[in-house]
Design a protein around this motif. Structure first.
Motif, PDB file in Angstrom:
ATOM      1  N   ALA A  76       1.024  -1.351  -0.263  1.00  0.00           N
ATOM      2  CA  ALA A  76      -0.029   0.069  -0.269  1.00  0.00           C
ATOM      3  C   ALA A  76       0.977   0.619   0.157  1.00  0.00           C
ATOM      4  O   ALA A  76       0.812   2.249  -0.985  1.00  0.00           O
ATOM      5  N   LYS A  77       2.029   1.300   0.641  1.00  0.00           N
ATOM      6  CA  LYS A  77       2.393   2.714   0.988  1.00  0.00           C
ATOM      7  C   LYS A  77       3.813   2.918  -0.337  1.00  0.00           C
ATOM      8  O   LYS A  77       3.515   4.313  -0.169  1.00  0.00           O
ATOM      9  N   HIS A  78       3.842   1.886  -0.880  1.00  0.00           N
ATOM     10  CA  HIS A  78       4.937   2.012  -2.036  1.00  0.00           C
ATOM     11  C   HIS A  78       4.089   2.146  -3.392  1.00  0.00           C
ATOM     12  O   HIS A  78       4.881   1.912  -4.655  1.00  0.00           O
ATOM     13  N   GLY A  79       2.658   1.539  -3.478  1.00  0.00           N
ATOM     14  CA  GLY A  79       2.186   1.441  -5.084  1.00  0.00           C
ATOM     15  C   GLY A  79       2.981   0.646  -5.941  1.00  0.00           C
ATOM     16  O   GLY A  79       2.498   0.722  -6.698  1.00  0.00           O
ATOM     17  N   ILE A  80       2.820  -0.890  -5.094  1.00  0.00           N
ATOM     18  CA  ILE A  80       3.012  -2.450  -5.479  1.00  0.00           C
ATOM     19  C   ILE A  80       2.137  -2.790  -6.391  1.00  0.00           C
ATOM     20  O   ILE A  80       1.053  -2.527  -5.759  1.00  0.00           O
ATOM     21  N   ARG A  81       2.412  -2.523  -7.413  1.00  0.00           N
ATOM     22  CA  ARG A  81       1.011  -3.905  -8.514  1.00  0.00           C
ATOM     23  C   ARG A  81       0.769  -4.999  -7.659  1.00  0.00           C
ATOM     24  O   ARG A  81       2.013  -5.734  -7.216  1.00  0.00           O
ATOM     25  N   THR A  82      -0.255  -5.499  -7.660  1.00  0.00           N
ATOM     26  CA  THR A  82      -0.664  -7.209  -7.526  1.00  0.00           C
ATOM     27  C   THR A  82      -0.774  -7.974  -8.536  1.00  0.00           C
ATOM     28  O   THR A  82      -1.125  -8.789  -8.614  1.00  0.00           O
ATOM     29  N   ALA A  83      -1.036  -6.531  -9.609  1.00  0.00           N
ATOM     30  CA  ALA A  83      -1.741  -7.222 -10.893  1.00  0.00           C
ATOM     31  C   ALA A  83      -0.576  -7.181 -12.366  1.00  0.00           C
ATOM     32  O   ALA A  83      -0.212  -5.735 -12.354  1.00  0.00           O
ATOM     33  N   ILE A  84      -0.455  -8.322 -13.232  1.00  0.00           N
ATOM     34  CA  ILE A  84       0.421  -7.592 -13.640  1.00  0.00           C
ATOM     35  C   ILE A  84       0.157  -7.029 -15.198  1.00  0.00           C
ATOM     36  O   ILE A  84      -1.092  -7.225 -15.468  1.00  0.00           O
ATOM     37  N   GLY A  85       0.994  -5.716 -15.310  1.00  0.00           N
ATOM     38  CA  GLY A  85       0.155  -4.880 -16.389  1.00  0.00           C
ATOM     39  C   GLY A  85       1.465  -4.966 -17.359  1.00  0.00           C
ATOM     40  O   GLY A  85       1.550  -5.888 -18.246  1.00  0.00           O
ATOM     41  N   GLU A  86       2.980  -3.506 -16.789  1.00  0.00           N
ATOM     42  CA  GLU A  86       3.977  -3.810 -18.221  1.00  0.00           C
ATOM     43  C   GLU A  86       4.883  -5.103 -17.329  1.00  0.00           C
ATOM     44  O   GLU A  86       5.049  -5.571 -15.611  1.00  0.00           O
ATOM     45  N   PRO A  87       5.016  -6.076 -18.607  1.00  0.00           N
ATOM     46  CA  PRO A  87       4.793  -7.368 -18.840  1.00  0.00           C
ATOM     47  C   PRO A  87       6.555  -7.259 -17.462  1.00  0.00           C
ATOM     48  O   PRO A  87       7.548  -6.446 -18.051  1.00  0.00           O
ATOM     49  N   PRO A  88       6.722  -8.271 -16.479  1.00  0.00           N
ATOM     50  CA  PRO A  88       8.214  -7.508 -16.238  1.00  0.00           C
ATOM     51  C   PRO A  88       9.784  -8.163 -16.707  1.00  0.00           C
ATOM     52  O   PRO A  88       9.348  -9.572 -17.991  1.00  0.00           O
ATOM     53  N   ALA A  89       9.879  -7.842 -16.437  1.00  0.00           N
ATOM     54  CA  ALA A  89      11.762  -8.604 -17.227  1.00  0.00           C
ATOM     55  C   ALA A  89      12.631  -9.183 -16.399  1.00  0.00           C
ATOM     56  O   ALA A  89      13.481 -10.084 -16.434  1.00  0.00           O
ATOM     57  N   ILE A  90      12.262  -9.486 -14.944  1.00  0.00           N
ATOM     58  CA  ILE A  90      12.514 -10.368 -13.875  1.00  0.00           C
ATOM     59  C   ILE A  90      11.381 -10.570 -13.051  1.00  0.00           C
ATOM     60  O   ILE A  90      10.852  -9.724 -12.834  1.00  0.00           O
ATOM     61  N   VAL A  91      11.201 -12.106 -12.847  1.00  0.00           N
ATOM     62  CA  VAL A  91      10.745 -13.249 -12.007  1.00  0.00           C
ATOM     63  C   VAL A  91      11.144 -13.496 -11.055  1.00  0.00           C
ATOM     64  O   VAL A  91      12.225 -14.214 -11.170  1.00  0.00           O
ATOM     65  N   VAL A  92      10.950 -13.676  -9.289  1.00  0.00           N
ATOM     66  CA  VAL A  92      11.502 -14.073  -8.449  1.00  0.00           C
ATOM     67  C   VAL A  92      11.028 -14.371  -7.889  1.00  0.00           C
ATOM     68  O   VAL A  92       9.725 -14.401  -7.444  1.00  0.00           O
ATOM     69  N   LEU A  93      11.281 -15.898  -7.913  1.00  0.00           N
ATOM     70  CA  LEU A  93      10.241 -16.615  -7.603  1.00  0.00           C
ATOM     71  C   LEU A  93      10.304 -17.259  -6.503  1.00  0.00           C
ATOM     72  O   LEU A  93      11.854 -17.793  -5.446  1.00  0.00           O
ATOM     73  N   ALA A  94      10.180 -16.343  -5.423  1.00  0.00           N
ATOM     74  CA  ALA A  94      10.254 -16.913  -3.423  1.00  0.00           C
ATOM     75  C   ALA A  94       8.978 -17.749  -2.915  1.00  0.00           C
ATOM     76  O   ALA A  94       7.973 -17.819  -1.772  1.00  0.00           O
ATOM     77  N   VAL A  95       8.831 -18.591  -3.525  1.00  0.00           N
ATOM     78  CA  VAL A  95       7.326 -19.849  -2.531  1.00  0.00           C
ATOM     79  C   VAL A  95       8.439 -20.898  -2.331  1.00  0.00           C
ATOM     80  O   VAL A  95       9.746 -21.581  -2.281  1.00  0.00           O
ATOM     81  N   LYS A  96       8.003 -21.808  -1.426  1.00  0.00           N
ATOM     82  CA  LYS A  96       8.292 -22.485  -0.618  1.00  0.00           C
ATOM     83  C   LYS A  96       8.740 -23.787  -2.579  1.00  0.00           C
ATOM     84  O   LYS A  96       7.213 -24.530  -2.580  1.00  0.00           O
ATOM     85  N   PRO A  97       9.919 -24.540  -2.040  1.00  0.00           N
ATOM     86  CA  PRO A  97      10.072 -25.649  -2.622  1.00  0.00           C
ATOM     87  C   PRO A  97       9.157 -26.357  -2.994  1.00  0.00           C
ATOM     88  O   PRO A  97       9.205 -27.027  -3.925  1.00  0.00           O
ATOM     89  N   GLN A  98       8.415 -27.474  -1.757  1.00  0.00           N
ATOM     90  CA  GLN A  98       7.248 -28.488  -2.043  1.00  0.00           C
ATOM     91  C   GLN A  98       6.218 -27.757  -2.670  1.00  0.00           C
ATOM     92  O   GLN A  98       5.632 -28.210  -3.805  1.00  0.00           O
ATOM     93  N   ILE A  99       5.870 -25.868  -2.862  1.00  0.00           N
ATOM     94  CA  ILE A  99       4.670 -26.486  -4.130  1.00  0.00           C
ATOM     95  C   ILE A  99       5.416 -25.632  -5.431  1.00  0.00           C
ATOM     96  O   ILE A  99       4.030 -24.803  -6.130  1.00  0.00           O
ATOM     97  N   MET A 100       6.689 -25.438  -5.688  1.00  0.00           N
ATOM     98  CA  MET A 100       7.404 -24.602  -6.441  1.00  0.00           C
ATOM     99  C   MET A 100       6.479 -25.071  -8.056  1.00  0.00           C
ATOM    100  O   MET A 100       6.770 -24.442  -8.553  1.00  0.00           O
ATOM    101  N   ASP A 101       6.167 -26.224  -8.768  1.00  0.00           N
ATOM    102  CA  ASP A 101       6.316 -27.280  -9.599  1.00  0.00           C
ATOM    103  C   ASP A 101       4.504 -26.102  -9.332  1.00  0.00           C
ATOM    104  O   ASP A 101       4.710 -26.474 -10.423  1.00  0.00           O
ATOM    105  N   VAL A 102       4.132 -26.868  -9.040  1.00  0.00           N
ATOM    106  CA  VAL A 102       2.367 -26.236  -8.791  1.00  0.00           C
ATOM    107  C   VAL A 102       2.779 -24.995  -9.128  1.00  0.00           C
ATOM    108  O   VAL A 102       2.253 -24.794 -10.335  1.00  0.00           O
ATOM    109  N   VAL A 103       2.607 -23.864  -8.142  1.00  0.00           N
ATOM    110  CA  VAL A 103       2.935 -22.563  -8.764  1.00  0.00           C
ATOM    111  C   VAL A 103       4.187 -22.170  -9.950  1.00  0.00           C
ATOM    112  O   VAL A 103       2.828 -21.850 -10.926  1.00  0.00           O
ATOM    113  N   LEU A 104       5.066 -23.010 -10.898  1.00  0.00           N
ATOM    114  CA  LEU A 104       5.579 -22.620 -11.975  1.00  0.00           C
ATOM    115  C   LEU A 104       4.184 -22.814 -13.238  1.00  0.00           C
ATOM    116  O   LEU A 104       3.864 -22.135 -14.256  1.00  0.00           O
TER     117      LEU A 104
END
Ligand SMILES: NC(=O)c1ccc[n+]([C@@H]2O[C@H](COP(=O)([O-])OP(=O)(O)OC[C@H]3O[C@@H](n4cnc5c(N)ncnc54)[C@H](O)[C@@H]3O)[C@@H](O)[C@H]2O)c1
Length: 269
Positions: free
Chosen positions: A51-79
Motif C-alpha cells: 500500500a505504502k509504495h504503490g506496488i502492483r499486485t497484477a501484471i500490467g507492464e510485462p516483467p523483465a525479472i521474475v523472482v520465485l520465492a515460494v516454498k520448494p514443495q509447491i514450486m512445481d504447482v506454482v510454476l
C-alpha cells in the motif's frame, strides 16, 4: 546498472525470504511502481509495504525479472500456474532451496534464462549474502541485472558449480538460524546460572549482535577475534574447553551442515 533501472520485477511469494528481499529493494531505491507482488496471503507487513509504495499486485507492464520465492514443495504447482505469464526472454530468478535449474526449466518455455540463488534473511537490512548460479542462455546484461537486484540485500557471489548450492544453502541460507539459536542457548544458559531471564536475554542479544558487528567491521579473522577474548587459564578458556572439545560445537556444526545439505538434495524433487 543501477537498481533504479532494474525490472519491472515480479515477486512470486512474499513470505519471510521474499518479504526480506522486497524490503531491501525498497530501502535501496527500487521504485515501488517497478515491482509486482503475487502472493495469495501476504502478511500485514507486506500488505503495508504494498500500500505504502504503490506496488502492483497484477501484471500490467510485462516483467523483465521474475523472482520465485515460494516454498520448494509447491514450486512445481506454482510454476505450472504462472509459466504463461512469464514473457519470452524475461529472466527467472529462483531463491528456492534444493530446486535445480533443470527442475525449474521443465516448466518454462525452452530457452528461458534462469538464475538459481540462495539469499538469506539479513537481506532485509542490506546485510545478507546471495550465492548465484546461472543456467544456459543468461546474458551478461541479465547477470548484471540480477546482481544489481540482489545487491540490494547485501553481498552477491556467483559460482559455476550448481552442485555446491545445497552446501551453500546449509551454510549461508540456513546460517542465520544457527546464530539466532546461539543467542537463545546463551540466554537460557545464563538464566540457569541465576541471571534474571530478561537480563540474560538482553546480554545474549547484545553480545551476539555486537560480536557479529565486530566481525563485520574488523579485518581480523574469527579465530584471532576469539583469541582476543580468551585469557590463558581464564573464564573463556574454561568455556571453550567444552565448546571446542570432542562432541563440541565443531562436530555439531559439521553434522548440522551435512544434514541441511542432504535435505537440500531431497528437496530437488
Ligand atoms: N526463509 C529463509 O531464510 C530462506 C533463505 C533462503 C531461501 N529461502 C527460500 O525462499 C522460499 C520461501 O521461503 P520462506 O521462508 O519465505 O517461506 P514463507 O512460507 O515465509 O513464504 C512463502 C510465501 O509464498 C506465498 N505463496 C503460497 N502460495 C503461493 C502462490 N501460489 N503464489 C504466490 N505466492 C504463494 C505464501 O503466502 C508465503 O507468503 C523457499 O523456497 C525457501 O527455500 C528461504
Amino acid at each position: 546498472m543501477t537498481l533504479k533501472t532494474v525490472g519491472p520485477v515480479l515477486l512470486v511469494g512474499a513470505g519471510k525470504m521474499g518479504g526480506a528481499m522486497l524490503s531491501g529493494w525498497l530501502d535501496r531505491g527500487l521504485p515501488g511502481e517497478r515491482i509486482i507482488v503475487r502472493d495469495p496471503a501476504p502478511g500485514p507487513e507486506i500488505a503495508a509495504l504494498i500500500a505504502k509504495h504503490g506496488i502492483r499486485t497484477a501484471i500490467g507492464e510485462p516483467p523483465a525479472i521474475v523472482v520465485l520465492a515460494v516454498k520448494p514443495q509447491i514450486m512445481d504447482v506454482v510454476l505450472a500456474g504462472i509459466a504463461a505469464d512469464i514473457p519470452a526472454g524475461a529472466l527467472v530468478v529462483s531463491v528456492a532451496a534444493g530446486k535445480t535449474l533443470a527442475g525449474i526449466a521443465r516448466h518454462l518455455t525452452p530457452g528461458t534464462p534462469i538464475v538459481r540463488t540462495i539469499p538469506n534473511t539479513p537481506a532485509a537490512i542490506g546485510r545478507g549474502i546471495t550465492v548465484c548460479v546461472a543456467g544456459p542462455g543468461v546474458s551478461a546484461r541479465q547477470r548484471a541485472e540480477a546482481t544489481a537486484l540482489l545487491e540490494a540485500g547485501g553481498e552477491v557471489a556467483w559460482i559455476d558449480d550448481e552442485g555446491l548450492m545445497d552446501a551453500v544453502t546449509a551454510v549461508s541460507g540456513s546460517g542465520p538460524a544457527y546464530v539466532f539459536l546461539l543467542a537463545e542457548c546463551l540466554a537460557a544458559a545464563g538464566a540457569e546460572q541465576g541471571i534474571p531471564p530478561d537480563l540474560a536475554a538482553r546480554l545474549a542479544r547484545v553480545t551476539v549482535s555486537g560480536a557479529g558487528e565486530l566481525l563485520h567491521r574488523s579485518d581480523l579473522d574469527p579465530a584471532t577475534l576469539r583469541h582476543n577474548v580468551t585469557s590463558p587459564g581464564g573464564t573463556t578458556a574454561a568455556a571453550l574447553d567444552i565448546l571446542m572439545g570432542e562432541g563440541g560445537l565443531g562436530r555439531l556444526m559439521r553434522e548440522a551442515v551435512a544434514a541441511a545439505t542432504r535435505r537440500g538434495r531431497e528437496l530437488a524433487g
